[in-house]
Design a protein around this motif. Structure first.
Motif: not given
Length: 291
Positions: A124-126, A131, A143, A163, A165-166, A194, A240, A243-244
Motif C-alpha cells: 500500500t506504500d511505495f 518497498y 499496489g 513497480p 501501483y495503479c 507507478h 497520483w 491513485r487509490d
C-alpha cells in the motif's frame, strides 16, 4: 569384376556436379527450406543450418511432449502489512480464486532461484522500507488498485518490469520538455511508471501527452502541430493523489483540462504603439490566458 563395377559407379558419379560453397560473393543467395533468401557468406550459412536444425528439433519435441516441455509457474500473491488488512483487496482475490498469503516480513518470501512460484508482492506504500527492500531485490511489486482493477475486469495481474501501483496512466506515453530540475523530473518519471504510463525521450507520433514547463522549444511546437495535449507537471502530481481510485484515469478530459499549459506560460509580453484602451484589453486577455 568388383573393380569393374566400382569404376562404373565412379563414372556415373562424375556426371553430376556437387554443390560448392566457396567464399561467396556479396550477391550470393542461400535459401533454407521455405525460409526467405538471405545474403550470406559460408560461415553464416553453416551457422544458420545448425540453428535451423536445432529449432526444428525443438519444435518437434514441443509437438510431441506438449505442455510437458513448459511447466506452468504458479503465481503467488503476498499481501504485505496493511494490504493484508484491506478487506476489499482480500475479497477481490477470493472472488477470482487467487490464493494469497499475508505477511509483515517480506524477507521470509525471498524466492532466489525458485522457479516454482512467481511471487507478486502487494504494497500500500511505495515509500516504505518494505518497498525499498523488494525493489532492490528485483521483486515484482503492485499496489492494491492493480489487483482491484484486474478483479473487476476479470484480467490476469498486469505484468510490469517496474513497480506498478495503479493503472491511472495505462496506455499513455509521455514526453517532457522545459525541465531544469533533474530531481523533480526523476520524481515525475517514477510516478508515471507507478501509474502504468510510459516515457519517451523524443516527441513522435507515439507520444500521447507532452508535459511542459514552458511554451518554448521544438517539442512544444511539434505537440501543437500534432494536436497532442500539453499539460503541466501538476497533472501528474494530482493524478497520483487519486491513485487509490480504481475507476480514475488521468486521461479523463474533465480532469485533464484543468492542467493545460497556458499559452503564455513563462513569457514576458510588452505592448507598444496601442491606445490605452487597447493595451488594457490585451493585458486583461493575457492575464486571463495565464503567464
Amino acid at each position: 569384376q568388383q573393380l569393374a563395377e566400382l569404376a562404373r559407379e565412379l563414372i556415373e558419379v562424375s556426371k553430376f556436379k556437387l554443390p560448392r560453397f566457396p567464399a561467396m560473393a556479396d550477391s550470393s543467395m542461400v535459401t533454407l527450406g521455405t525460409a526467405r533468401s538471405l545474403l550470406v557468406d559460408t560461415s553464416v550459412y553453416d551457422s544458420r543450418i545448425v540453428e535451423t536444425t536445432k529449432d526444428q528439433a525443438f519444435l518437434s519435441m514441443a509437438c510431441e511432449d506438449g505442455e510437458d516441455m513448459l511447466p506452468k509457474v504458479e503465481t503467488r500473491v503476498v499481501l504485505v502489512g496493511e494490504a493484508g488488512r484491506n478487506g476489499a483487496l482480500v475479497n477481490a482475490l477470493q472472488g477470482i480464486n487467487t490464493p494469497f498469503i499475508k505477511t509483515d516480513n517480506v524477507q521470509e518470501f525471498e524466492d532466489g532461484d525458485n522457479t516454482d512460484f512467481e511471487t507478486v508482492f502487494v504494497l500500500t506504500d511505495f515509500n516504505s522500507p518494505d518497498y525499498t527492500y523488494l525493489y532492490e531485490h528485483d521483486n515484482r511489486i503492485v499496489g492494491p488498485p492493480v489487483v482491484l482493477h484486474c478483479a473487476a475486469t476479470e484480467e490476469p495481474l498486469h505484468f510490469s518490469c517496474r513497480p506498478l501501483y495503479c493503472t491511472a496512466m495505462l496506455n499513455l506515453s509521455l514526453c517532457f520538455t522545459g525541465f531544469k530540475n533533474k530531481v523533480e523530473m526523476k520524481n515525475l518519471v517514477n510516478l508515471v511508471h507507478h501509474m502504468g504510463g510510459a516515457i519517451r525521450k523524443d516527441f513522435n507520433s507515439k507520444v500521447t501527452h507532452l508535459v511542459a514547463c514552458s511554451t518554448h522549444g521544438e517539442k512544444y511546437r511539434l505537440a501543437v502541430c500534432m494536436g497532442a495535449p500539453i499539460l503541466s507537471p501538476s497533472w501528474i502530481l494530482n493524478a497520483w493523489e487519486r491513485r487509490d481510485n480504481v475507476h480514475f484515469h488521468a486521461n479523463d478530459e474533465e480532469f485533464r483540462t484543468e492542467f493545460k499549459v497556458p499559452p503564455f506560460q513563462n513569457c514576458i509580453l510588452s505592448f507598444l504603439g496601442f491606445s490605452e484602451e487597447e493595451k488594457a484589453n490585451m493585458e486583461e486577455r493575457t492575464l486571463k490566458h495565464g503567464l
